[in-house]
Scaffold this active site. Structure first.
Site, short mmCIF file in Angstrom:
data_model
loop_
_atom_site.label_atom_id
_atom_site.label_comp_id
_atom_site.label_asym_id
_atom_site.label_seq_id
_atom_site.Cartn_x
_atom_site.Cartn_y
_atom_site.Cartn_z
CG ASP A 146 -7.66 -5.09 2.99
OD1 ASP A 146 -8.63 -3.94 2.15
OD2 ASP A 146 -6.73 -4.93 2.93
CD GLN B 57 -1.48 -8.90 6.33
OE1 GLN B 57 -1.09 -8.22 4.76
NE2 GLN B 57 -2.55 -8.11 6.77
CG HIS C 206 -1.76 -0.96 1.20
ND1 HIS C 206 -3.14 -1.26 0.24
CD2 HIS C 206 -2.35 -1.59 1.79
CE1 HIS C 206 -4.02 -1.79 -0.03
NE2 HIS C 206 -3.52 -3.14 1.11
CD GLU D 4 -5.25 -8.06 4.33
OE1 GLU D 4 -4.78 -6.92 4.83
OE2 GLU D 4 -4.24 -8.84 2.88
#
Length: 326
Positions: free
Chosen positions: A236, A208, A106, A210
């Site tokens: 998320d 992750q 990101h 998410e």
């Protein structure tokens, strides 16, 4: 300091933890201890470069203390790097945090900048991790060859994807990572040949959680061999739990999802973690059994410090309060 036949040597003492300890309910606190980290000697006090001791040192891969601590059930608390600043990470790597994650998913950080950050972090005795832009073999190969000591793989949705991620971090016959690169061995303090022999056992693999659909398949995903930790991305995950009209999930619903991740991770012997806002939040989560915690980011630390100063000077300006969530 004393003089020897090979120059000056410094007698060092071990420093204690930098942050205060956790509540009594928490397990033994080693995340911020110097006992598992090797700080470089001051430049003037290092042994001469071309000695047998130095050559021997480069032929032995240093262990990944974060991976070992998580395997032993001990908490490890670090932070995220969002600014792509080599200078900032050099300073943060010397604060006592055991690991720092360079965020390439990101942020604007490219691989050349990331490679310099990995080296700066490792040279300070800290463990450089990286969140890759996407779960692709070429991304994983690139960041590991450039010196990351572990990866954080975003939005892992099923066991097949998890197996492909693990395979990309390990050399044949255990995986399909291509043999090459050069910076990796520098960060592990070893020769290239020794790195190729030992890297499979030292690279940290974090996936992750998410999406709520992935949490429903938690047992299937977390049973994949080679995963060291699962890390919740709260933003998320909450977005995936919105109602059809966009209504966000309740706090109770989010905590229930977190509990599913924690319990599934325990069943499969891997560490569970998440991103939190503060040290207080981290200590609370450690008391609940979470082990791999990220507190904010260097960007959040910067903004929070400036915001607090402005408020102290009675020049309150709330515009900076929401500039960064983590």
């Amino acid at each position: 300091m004393r003089r020897t036949g090979r120059g000056l040597e410094t007698e060092r003492t071990s420093a204690g933890p930098i942050l205060p300890g956790p509540p009594a309910s928490c397990p033994r606190w080693v995340a911020l201890s110097d006992s598992s980290r090797r700080r470089p000697a001051p430049l003037d006090d290092r042994p001469r470069r071309h000695t047998k001791g130095r050559r021997a040192e480069r032929n032995t891969v240093k262990s990944n203390p974060v991976k070992k601590a998580l395997r032993d059930g001990l908490p490890q608390v670090g932070t995220w790097l969002s600014l792509g600043s080599v200078v900032a990470c050099r300073f943060l790597a010397r604060t006592g945090l055991p690991w720092l994650t360079v965020d390439m998913e990101h942020t604007h950080t490219d691989i050349q900048t990331a490679a310099m950050m990995f080296g700066a972090i490792a040279d300070a005795g800290c463990v450089p991790l990286v969140r890759i832009p996407a779960n692709r073999h070429d991304y994983i190969k690139m960041v590991l060859d450039c010196g990351a000591m572990g990866i954080v793989a975003p939005m892992v949705m099923d066991a097949e994807e998890a197996r492909a991620i693990v395979a990309a971090t390990k050399y044949p016959p255990r995986g399909n990572r291509s043999v090459g690169g050069s910076l990796h061995s520098l960060n592990f303090g070893a020769s290239a040949d020794e790195y190729f022999r030992r890297a499979d056992d030292e690279v940290l693999v974090v996936i992750q959680a998410e999406h709520i659909a992935a949490i429903e398949r938690a047992d299937e995903i977390y049973s994949v061999p080679g995963i060291d930790a699962v890390f919740i991305g709260p933003n998320d995950l909450a977005a995936s739990m919105r109602a059809p009209d966009g209504t966000p999930p309740t706090k109770e619903a989010q905590e229930a999802a977190y509990a599913k991740v924690l319990q599934a991770a325990k069943r499969h012997g891997i560490a569970a973690g998440m991103h939190v806002y503060s040290g207080t939040d981290a200590l609370e989560r450690i008391g609940q059994g979470w082990r791999f915690l990220a507190v904010g980011s260097e960007l959040k630390f910067l903004l929070q410090g400036a915001t607090d100063l402005v408020a102290q000077l009675n020049q309150a300006d709330t515009t900076s309060a929401g500039l960064a969530r983590y």
